[in-house]
Scaffold this active site. Structure first.
Site, short mmCIF file in Angstrom:
data_model
loop_
_atom_site.label_atom_id
_atom_site.label_comp_id
_atom_site.label_asym_id
_atom_site.label_seq_id
_atom_site.Cartn_x
_atom_site.Cartn_y
_atom_site.Cartn_z
N GLU A 365 0.83 -1.20 0.00
CA GLU A 365 0.00 0.00 0.00
C GLU A 365 0.87 1.25 0.00
O GLU A 365 0.49 2.27 -0.58
CB GLU A 365 -0.94 0.00 1.21
N HIS A 396 5.92 -26.74 3.51
CA HIS A 396 5.05 -27.79 2.98
C HIS A 396 4.02 -27.21 2.01
O HIS A 396 3.05 -27.89 1.67
CB HIS A 396 4.34 -28.49 4.13
N LYS A 520 -12.80 2.36 -2.94
CA LYS A 520 -13.91 2.63 -2.02
C LYS A 520 -15.01 3.42 -2.71
O LYS A 520 -16.20 3.12 -2.57
CB LYS A 520 -13.41 3.42 -0.81
#
Length: 556
Positions: A365, A396, A520
């Site tokens: 960001e 893994h 937004k």
């Protein structure tokens, strides 16, 4: 300063990379057995091992010259002096002020910020004491037992990461509270809490810098209505007074006190959040209330002190010995000169489960930008793609790609040296310390194999191609003496300052997030179309089709 890619230092590094980039790390270690001593740096309880980076001392010297030409020392001074380093919003970035000691002073535009910061800490202290002594009571008189933090982004990731990392640092308290986090706007996290918590003993912390974030306010409205509905009639026939519920079951943390008050949060249950602190840099102040509820205010102040120790190191250490600068330069070298555009964060301690997620926001960001401070398109790569997981689990999962895939990846290995020596039972202590040694062995072994490839294995003869390892994957190892509030504070501050140094070299602003703001805005407009069922004709074909599918589903 000219664009950084037009400087003499950048040109010299490009030519240098053509030569050094052809060398394998195994050769570098063979030719310089003292690499660890040469490329180790220490400060604030942290040890930084940069010896497994694909560079030589000559490379570092050229990178330091690049930092000088990018005016990094002056940028550090301006940041810590409170000058306006957030160019697009014309304001300073003063998260470091949140961890200044009480006897310090930082005057910005005629105001000393330190008294206000410590006034907020004092208010936090009083709140925490009320909770941990059982004196913060709900509307029906019962002590609060569960605190749910409603926030998203920096108002969630920072407190979530730190509380998880330091949960074993709980102080002795007569009435400890349990802290929980809900961030998803779909309500899935919140719904689980509402199904099992007692409304009489539950309090919500609304953490939002603007107090307009739809994710947080959606959860907050649901929580408010749940409390009012469930508490109605609990204590007496006429029900619990609404204002009492709002007062005793909500705390607000925002830079908009008027909006908090309008929503119904009592003024003396509000904590200040300043405009000069970015959300992803905010855990050091009021947003850190959930942290203080878990580790106590003494522990929270240790966290601040550890971060301040790194601030002081960042401010005073020469560039060549400066941990944030050196970590940043390693990233610049990999990203811009070795063309390594992926970066994995690999903590070898289960308490750091959310550290990679925290850094994903902090770095991407902040530095996920493609326009310079001069408003021009950048001509070079900026922030790499960052991701990670607990190292033992990742072994893994995606280490196969690290060892034998086609992508070059820079890795950060992070581990505490000491753990479990305070466990009381001797047998349990021995078992757990053995597990910690096993974890360290895996951490050190994985970075070694990534570096050396086949040379890390005792050669027992030729092996088929699918069993060969090329190595030469660069990595950094960060060691903490032990994981404490102080060393975690220093670790977080280290990465904050690394981000700033890289942004300075790239000539971008790490303190705004206009891409997030655009998302937004468009999301709110789309919500209006879905709810009002009008305006869909203006959408593109894909979005129109998706909205119509949502309508059909809701009509069934």
């Amino acid at each position: 300063m000219s664009e950084i890619n037009r400087t003499s230092a950048w040109s010299a590094l490009k030519a240098h990379a053509e030569e050094v980039g052809k060398r394998h790390l195994r050769e570098m270690f063979h030719d310089a057995p003292d690499r660890f001593q040469t490329f180790r740096r220490e400060a604030a309880g942290l040890t930084l091992d940069l010896s497994k980076q694909r560079w030589e001392q000559d490379t570092v010297d050229r990178l330091l010259e690049l930092a000088e030409q990018a005016e990094v020392p002056e940028a550090i001074r301006r940041l810590l002096a409170g000058e306006k380093v957030n160019i697009s919003e014309d304001r300073p970035a003063l998260h470091t002020a949140l961890r200044l000691p009480e006897d310090a002073s930082l005057v910005v535009e005629g105001e000393d910020l330190v008294p206000g910061v410590h006034a907020t800490l004092a208010r936090m202290d009083a709140m925490v004491e009320r909770f941990l002594s059982g004196q913060w009571r709900g509307a029906t008189g019962k002590p609060i037992r569960d605190v749910v933090n409603l926030g998203v982004g920096g108002s969630d990731l920072g407190p979530l990461m730190v509380t998880n990392a330091l949960v074993d640092r709980r102080p002795d308290a007569s009435h400890p509270v349990e802290v929980h986090f809900a961030s998803t706007m779909d309500g899935s996290q919140l719904a689980e809490y509402l199904a099992r918590f007692n409304p009489e003993t539950t309090l919500f912390v609304l953490s939002s810098k603007s107090f307009t974030t739809i994710d947080t306010l959606s959860n907050a409205t649901t929580a408010r209505d749940w409390l009012l509905a469930r508490l109605n009639g609990v204590s007496r026939e006429e029900g619990v007074d609404r204002s009492l519920v709002m007062r005793q079951h909500f705390i607000g943390i925002s830079a908009s006190p008027d909006k908090m008050a309008e929503w119904g949060i009592s003024s003396d249950h509000q904590l200040e959040f300043w405009e000069w602190v970015g959300g992803r840099y905010s855990l050091w102040g009021g947003i850190g209330l959930p942290i203080a509820l878990v580790i106590g205010m003494d522990g929270f102040r240790e966290l601040l002190a550890g971060a301040h120790a790194m601030d002081r190191h960042f401010q005073t250490a020469p560039l060549a010995d400066n941990l944030p600068v050196m970590l940043a330069l390693a990233g610049i070298w990999n990203n811009n000169f070795l063309d390594i555009r992926a970066h994995s964060i690999l903590p070898y301690d289960g308490r750091l489960e959310y550290f990679a997620a925290y850094l994903e926001q902090l770095e991407m960001e902040s530095n996920g930008k493609s326009v310079t401070n001069k408003g021009e398109a950048v001509e070079y790569s900026t922030c790499p793609v960052l991701w990670g997981q607990l190292g033992p689990n990742a072994q893994h999962a995606f280490y196969q790609l690290l060892h034998q895939g086609t992508q070059a990846v820079e890795c950060d290995f992070i581990a505490p040296l000491s753990r479990y020596d305070d466990v009381t039972d001797s047998a349990t202590r021995a078992h757990l310390m053995s597990q910690h040694r096993l974890t360290l062995a895996n951490c050190f072994a994985q970075s070694r194999v990534l570096m050396l490839g086949d040379d890390a294995i005792d050669d027992e003869g030729p092996r088929p191609g699918h069993m060969r390892y090329r190595g030469n994957q660069p990595s950094t190892t960060l060691l903490l003496e032990r994981l404490t509030p102080a060393t975690l504070g220093a670790l977080i501050a280290l990465y904050e300052h690394k981000v700033f140094v890289q942004a300075t070299i790239w000539g971008i602003n790490p303190f705004d997030q206009w891409g997030v703001e655009l998302g937004k805005k468009i999301a709110n407009e789309t919500r209006d179309i879905i709810e009002k069922r009008e305006g869909v004709e203006a959408m593109d074909a894909s979005t129109r089709g998706l909205i119509e599918a949502a309508w059909r589903t809701s009509d069934q």
